[in-house]
Design an enzyme around this catalytic site. Structure first.
Site, PDB file in Angstrom:
ATOM      1  N   CYS A  65     -52.818   0.133 113.180  1.00 27.78           N
ATOM      2  CA  CYS A  65     -53.553   1.171 112.474  1.00 27.78           C
ATOM      3  C   CYS A  65     -52.665   1.743 111.370  1.00 27.78           C
ATOM      4  O   CYS A  65     -51.442   1.651 111.428  1.00 27.78           O
ATOM      5  CB  CYS A  65     -53.928   2.292 113.430  1.00 27.78           C
ATOM      6  SG  CYS A  65     -54.891   1.714 114.827  1.00 27.78           S
ATOM      7  N   ARG A  71     -53.687  -2.563 107.281  1.00 27.06           N
ATOM      8  CA  ARG A  71     -53.199  -2.355 108.648  1.00 27.06           C
ATOM      9  C   ARG A  71     -54.343  -2.308 109.659  1.00 27.06           C
ATOM     10  O   ARG A  71     -54.105  -2.243 110.859  1.00 27.06           O
ATOM     11  CB  ARG A  71     -52.387  -1.062 108.720  1.00 27.06           C
ATOM     12  CG  ARG A  71     -51.125  -1.109 107.895  1.00 27.06           C
ATOM     13  CD  ARG A  71     -50.304   0.131 108.112  1.00 27.06           C
ATOM     14  NE  ARG A  71     -49.821   0.203 109.471  1.00 27.06           N
ATOM     15  CZ  ARG A  71     -48.626  -0.194 109.881  1.00 27.06           C
ATOM     16  NH1 ARG A  71     -47.787  -0.700 109.016  1.00 27.06           N
ATOM     17  NH2 ARG A  71     -48.272  -0.079 111.132  1.00 27.06           N
ATOM     18  N   TRP A  98     -57.382  -0.317 113.713  1.00 27.72           N
ATOM     19  CA  TRP A  98     -57.521  -1.664 114.264  1.00 27.72           C
ATOM     20  C   TRP A  98     -57.748  -1.439 115.749  1.00 27.72           C
ATOM     21  O   TRP A  98     -56.851  -0.995 116.458  1.00 27.72           O
ATOM     22  CB  TRP A  98     -56.247  -2.473 114.004  1.00 27.72           C
ATOM     23  CG  TRP A  98     -56.366  -3.909 114.405  1.00 27.72           C
ATOM     24  CD1 TRP A  98     -56.867  -4.931 113.661  1.00 27.72           C
ATOM     25  CD2 TRP A  98     -55.931  -4.495 115.648  1.00 27.72           C
ATOM     26  NE1 TRP A  98     -56.793  -6.113 114.364  1.00 27.72           N
ATOM     27  CE2 TRP A  98     -56.232  -5.875 115.582  1.00 27.72           C
ATOM     28  CE3 TRP A  98     -55.354  -3.989 116.809  1.00 27.72           C
ATOM     29  CZ2 TRP A  98     -55.954  -6.752 116.629  1.00 27.72           C
ATOM     30  CZ3 TRP A  98     -55.078  -4.860 117.852  1.00 27.72           C
ATOM     31  CH2 TRP A  98     -55.380  -6.228 117.751  1.00 27.72           C
ATOM     32  N   ASN A 116     -51.288   5.302 116.239  1.00 32.83           N
ATOM     33  CA  ASN A 116     -51.142   3.853 116.177  1.00 32.83           C
ATOM     34  C   ASN A 116     -50.344   3.451 117.403  1.00 32.83           C
ATOM     35  O   ASN A 116     -49.296   4.035 117.667  1.00 32.83           O
ATOM     36  CB  ASN A 116     -50.390   3.472 114.892  1.00 32.83           C
ATOM     37  CG  ASN A 116     -50.035   2.004 114.859  1.00 32.83           C
ATOM     38  OD1 ASN A 116     -50.723   1.181 115.459  1.00 32.83           O
ATOM     39  ND2 ASN A 116     -48.954   1.670 114.161  1.00 32.83           N
ATOM     40  N   GLY A 117     -50.844   2.478 118.168  1.00 32.26           N
ATOM     41  CA  GLY A 117     -50.123   2.058 119.375  1.00 32.26           C
ATOM     42  C   GLY A 117     -51.074   2.050 120.560  1.00 32.26           C
ATOM     43  O   GLY A 117     -52.297   2.022 120.381  1.00 32.26           O
ATOM     44  N   GLU A 123     -49.377 -24.032 109.566  1.00 32.10           N
ATOM     45  CA  GLU A 123     -49.624 -22.938 108.619  1.00 32.10           C
ATOM     46  C   GLU A 123     -50.950 -23.144 107.880  1.00 32.10           C
ATOM     47  O   GLU A 123     -51.716 -22.203 107.682  1.00 32.10           O
ATOM     48  CB  GLU A 123     -48.449 -22.838 107.637  1.00 32.10           C
ATOM     49  CG  GLU A 123     -48.601 -21.803 106.541  1.00 32.10           C
ATOM     50  CD  GLU A 123     -48.721 -20.366 107.044  1.00 32.10           C
ATOM     51  OE1 GLU A 123     -48.478 -20.102 108.227  1.00 32.10           O
ATOM     52  OE2 GLU A 123     -49.096 -19.505 106.215  1.00 32.10           O
ATOM     53  N   LYS A 144     -53.938 -20.431 108.057  1.00 29.14           N
ATOM     54  CA  LYS A 144     -54.511 -19.803 106.855  1.00 29.14           C
ATOM     55  C   LYS A 144     -56.020 -20.017 106.835  1.00 29.14           C
ATOM     56  O   LYS A 144     -56.776 -19.109 106.536  1.00 29.14           O
ATOM     57  CB  LYS A 144     -53.916 -20.400 105.567  1.00 29.14           C
ATOM     58  CG  LYS A 144     -52.532 -19.950 105.197  1.00 29.14           C
ATOM     59  CD  LYS A 144     -52.425 -18.553 104.627  1.00 29.14           C
ATOM     60  CE  LYS A 144     -52.021 -17.553 105.668  1.00 29.14           C
ATOM     61  NZ  LYS A 144     -50.674 -17.502 106.119  1.00 29.14           N
ATOM     62  N   GLU A 203     -57.830 -17.911 109.689  1.00 24.33           N
ATOM     63  CA  GLU A 203     -57.845 -16.453 109.534  1.00 24.33           C
ATOM     64  C   GLU A 203     -58.643 -16.018 108.311  1.00 24.33           C
ATOM     65  O   GLU A 203     -59.238 -14.943 108.307  1.00 24.33           O
ATOM     66  CB  GLU A 203     -56.441 -15.841 109.554  1.00 24.33           C
ATOM     67  CG  GLU A 203     -55.550 -16.137 108.399  1.00 24.33           C
ATOM     68  CD  GLU A 203     -54.178 -15.482 108.530  1.00 24.33           C
ATOM     69  OE1 GLU A 203     -54.048 -14.438 109.162  1.00 24.33           O
ATOM     70  OE2 GLU A 203     -53.222 -16.050 107.976  1.00 24.33           O
ATOM     71  N   HIS A 226     -52.701 -38.632 122.026  1.00 26.02           N
ATOM     72  CA  HIS A 226     -52.599 -38.212 123.433  1.00 26.02           C
ATOM     73  C   HIS A 226     -53.754 -37.301 123.837  1.00 26.02           C
ATOM     74  O   HIS A 226     -53.686 -36.633 124.860  1.00 26.02           O
ATOM     75  CB  HIS A 226     -51.254 -37.529 123.677  1.00 26.02           C
ATOM     76  CG  HIS A 226     -50.087 -38.452 123.461  1.00 26.02           C
ATOM     77  ND1 HIS A 226     -49.782 -39.479 124.323  1.00 26.02           N
ATOM     78  CD2 HIS A 226     -49.200 -38.531 122.445  1.00 26.02           C
ATOM     79  CE1 HIS A 226     -48.727 -40.139 123.870  1.00 26.02           C
ATOM     80  NE2 HIS A 226     -48.355 -39.585 122.722  1.00 26.02           N
ATOM     81  N   LYS A 247     -52.397  -6.397 109.253  1.00 31.45           N
ATOM     82  CA  LYS A 247     -51.197  -6.972 108.639  1.00 31.45           C
ATOM     83  C   LYS A 247     -49.996  -6.878 109.575  1.00 31.45           C
ATOM     84  O   LYS A 247     -49.242  -7.823 109.704  1.00 31.45           O
ATOM     85  CB  LYS A 247     -50.919  -6.220 107.332  1.00 31.45           C
ATOM     86  CG  LYS A 247     -49.709  -6.723 106.561  1.00 31.45           C
ATOM     87  CD  LYS A 247     -50.025  -8.009 105.875  1.00 31.45           C
ATOM     88  CE  LYS A 247     -48.852  -8.561 105.099  1.00 31.45           C
ATOM     89  NZ  LYS A 247     -49.038 -10.008 104.866  1.00 31.45           N
TER      90      LYS A 247
HETATM   91  O1  M6R Z   1     -44.722  -9.052 109.965  1.00 36.79           O
HETATM   92  P1  M6R Z   1     -44.547 -10.355 110.725  1.00 36.79           P
HETATM   93  O2  M6R Z   1     -44.005 -11.456 109.877  1.00 36.79           O
HETATM   94  O3  M6R Z   1     -43.760 -10.181 111.977  1.00 36.79           O
HETATM   95  O4  M6R Z   1     -46.015 -10.784 111.126  1.00 36.79           O
HETATM   96  C1  M6R Z   1     -46.231 -11.922 111.901  1.00 36.79           C
HETATM   97  C2  M6R Z   1     -47.688 -12.294 111.979  1.00 36.79           C
HETATM   98  O5  M6R Z   1     -48.456 -11.223 112.446  1.00 36.79           O
HETATM   99  C3  M6R Z   1     -48.234 -12.723 110.592  1.00 36.79           C
HETATM  100  O6  M6R Z   1     -47.500 -13.795 110.076  1.00 36.79           O
HETATM  101  C4  M6R Z   1     -49.709 -13.142 110.731  1.00 36.79           C
HETATM  102  O7  M6R Z   1     -49.828 -14.300 111.508  1.00 36.79           O
HETATM  103  C5  M6R Z   1     -50.356 -13.337 109.360  1.00 36.79           C
HETATM  104  N1  M6R Z   1     -51.704 -12.896 109.425  1.00 36.79           N
HETATM  105  C6  M6R Z   1     -50.336 -14.766 108.898  1.00 36.79           C
HETATM  106  O8  M6R Z   1     -51.025 -14.949 107.706  1.00 36.79           O
END
Ligand code: M6R
Length: 612
Positions: free
Chosen positions: A2, A27, A76, A102-103, A485, A489, A492, A508, A607
């Site tokens: 959040c 966030r 969030w 937040n938490g 990756e 991408k 998400e 496999h 984020k």
């Molecule tokens: O701030 P961080 O690099 O620790 O964050 C890690 C992941 O939360 C972050 O990479 C997340 O997977 C992104 N949405 C990827 O695009």
């Protein structure tokens, strides 16, 4: 997760909070809300409209009364579905106490049981609301707001950054934190708090860090910090080199486009001034001495999400150049698997934000088990940066889009530098080899620029595949983390089914999923398993899948094998991922846009993930 912002001492409090929330949306955006302190009462507005929550809040705030003190929140959701009644700020029974959080309050059910038994009424399904009622109880007993918050927090378990306002002390904000970030800001006649730096850019450059188990009292023009036990402390100043322009779109349609195009600069800045005239590498922010680094016998890397993919790539670089054993763990698993570490181990935490709770807690576990700790992060003075024995900064500037792009490329080159530094110290590579690799690293920004300039070709491929629903990303060797990756991408951003696999593993089991209509995206740039990878692609082709390959310019064989090719310039194989990832970012971006989705704020994501 959040986002929190607070201000006192500014007559334009409502507008300042809204602008801050717009910059904190990444966030979390399940809901947004604000509370203003007006004489004798609190004025609140809340909206829960998904990615447009802050916009909807702005409309409601047109009715806001003049006020100089208030709090804002973007949510969030963890406990309680995304809805107005669960949106923060949350009030107590008397509507005189407003809380943003937040938490997670882990023992909220137990506290709630007691509160309800003693006559309190809960208006939400959140874990947070108990805090407002706990403060209400203390204030009803005659305590001031700050002491009430302090005592209330003595009852809770879990992680929190909170901020509280009460109509009984209208100019005071009280904030506290444990395990999730909170920063403070001071200006003449005003004081601020926020969960992240971009929210306060342009308001003040006198920023401070609130540490775990500390409480801050903010009044117009003053901040007093103490521990939760009541001992006064001086908060350390926060060094910020970002400007407001860096946190704005600057003419781009969205932050993701901007950040993809900022990648050459992010990589160039991360490499800047790291190489001394004698060829030795200066990782100056890494406070571990050369002797410390030379004595390391094993590296344990922990990270989440895209940072985990950077960590997987770092393993290839560390093992190849420095001939040093490296393990990589998803941070949320590491601390619970009773890892065996010794004092000569180095735990390396990779985190863009420096605040991912899983990574932070994994590093604490590693330290408790005797390892030294190095953080690789993009945020100066973030929690990981402050807790680590040393920190290696990426210099990508603020990244606002929820999907990581430029920070990932910056992480990869920063970790390459670390691997080369270890190779220098361990004399596993000759000065000539290291110098040639450094030259190759410095050529990457221009090559990334070239790949980005080919966005139109990627768009055409995405358009041709606009109706596909199932994507399998394959790679071998360093192509494997690139495939992971690419899949991350795509899922998400576009919510399409996408999986990343090591191509050799396909036979496999997963190959059973392949049929006409499925799309296989292969990372086919040159690496030691290039030939074997081509055989794997021939296998999927024969199952009728549509094949897209990321391949090096001029690779005729790739052009024959694939239905579509995303061309990239050739680079040394360990550096190639920095280029290979870029067309996959562009591909995910374009498919998401074709599906009409908000690329900066994908559903259900935040984020910075500050809960376990
Ligand atoms: O701030 P961080 O690099 O620790 O964050 C890690 C992941 O939360 C972050 O990479 C997340 O997977 C992104 N949405 C990827 O695009």
């Amino acid at each position: 997760m959040c986002g929190i912002i607070g201000v006192t001492g500014r007559p334009d409090a409502a507008e300042l909070l809204l602008e801050g929330l717009e910059r904190l949306e990444y966030r979390g955006y399940d809901s947004a809300g604000l509370v203003l302190s007006v004489p004798g009462s609190l004025w609140r507005a809340r909206a829960a409209e998904g990615t447009t929550s802050v916009g909807a809040l702005r409309v409601l705030a047109a009715e806001a009364p003049g006020a100089s003190t208030g709090l804002g929140h973007t949510r969030w959701a963890t406990h309680g579905h995304p809805a107005v009644e669960n949106a923060h700020p949350l009030f107590d029974c008397t509507q005189r106490v407003g809380v943003v959080h937040n938490g997670i309050i882990e023992n909220h059910a137990e506290i709630q049981g007691r509160l309800v038994a003693s006559g309190h009424t809960m208006a939400s399904a959140t874990d947070t609301e108990v805090l407002a009622h706990l403060v209400e109880e203390r204030m009803a007993g005659g305590m001031g707001l700050a002491e009430s918050v302090r005592v209330a927090l003595g009852e809770v378990r879990g992680s929190f950054s909170i901020a509280v306002v009460s109509s009984d002390e209208p100019e005071l904000l009280v904030a506290a934190r444990r395990n999730t970030p909170l920063i403070l800001g001071l200006a003449d006649g005003a004081a601020f708090l926020a969960s992240d730096i971009p929210a306060l850019l342009g308001q003040t450059d006198r920023l401070f860090v609130l540490a775990d188990d500390q409480l801050a009292e903010l009044r117009p023009g003053s901040i007093a910090v103490s521990t939760l036990d009541g001992l006064p402390v001086e908060p350390p100043a926060l060094s910020v080199h970002w400007d407001l322009a860096a946190a704005q779109k600057g003419g781009y349609e969205d932050f993701m486009s901007k950040e993809i195009r900022e990648q050459p600069r992010a990589v160039a800045d991360t490499l800047l001034d790291r190489c001394r005239p004698d060829g030795s590498l200066a990782l100056d922010e890494a406070k571990l001495t050369d002797e410390d680094l030379r004595s390391i016998t094993r590296i344990h890397i922990v990270a989440c999400g895209s940072s985990y993919h950077a960590a997987l790539l770092a393993r290839y670089a560390i093992e190849h150049w420095a001939e040093l054993a490296a393990d990589v763990d998803v941070a949320s698993e590491f601390r619970y698997r009773e890892p065996v570490l010794d004092p000569k181990a180095l735990a390396l935490g990779v985190s863009q934000s420096g605040e991912s709770l899983d990574t932070l807690l994994a590093l604490r576990e590693a330290r408790a088990r005797g390892a030294r700790v190095l953080g690789v992060t993009n945020v100066v003075d973030s929690s990981i940066a402050r807790e680590a024995d040393g920190v290696l900064y990426t210099r990508a500037g603020p990244e606002i889009c929820v999907a990581a792009t430029k920070t990932l490329l910056a992480q990869i080159v920063a970790l390459d530098l670390l691997a080369l530094k270890l190779a220098q110290l361990r004399a596993t590579r000759s000065p000539r080899e290291i110098s040639a690799t450094l030259d190759a690293l410095h050529r990457l920004p221009a090559a990334i620029e070239e790949v980005v300039s080919r966005a139109k070709e990627v768009d055409d491929v995405a358009k041709a595949l606009g109706g596909a629903r199932d994507f399998f990303f394959l790679g071998r060797n360093v192509g494997y983390p690139v495939a992971l990756e690419g899949a991350l991408k795509l899922k998400e951003l576009s919510y399409l089914h996408a999986e990343g696999y090591p191509a050799g593993e396909l036979k496999h089991g997963p190959i059973a999923l392949l049929e006409p209509g499925a799309v296989v995206v292969g990372v086919a740039t040159r690496n030691p398993l290039w030939e074997k990878f081509r055989s794997n692609i021939a296998e999927v082709k024969s199952r009728g899948a549509t094949v897209v390959l990321v391949a090096n310019d001029g690779d005729e064989r790739a052009a024959q094998l694939a239905d579509h090719v995303l061309w990239v310039p050739e680079a040394e194989h360990l550096l190639s991922p920095v280029l290979d990832i870029v067309p996959l970012q562009l591909f995910a971006y374009r498919l998401a846009r074709l599906h009409g989705l908000d690329v900066d704020r994908p559903r259900n994501l935040a984020k910075t993930v500050t809960v376990e």
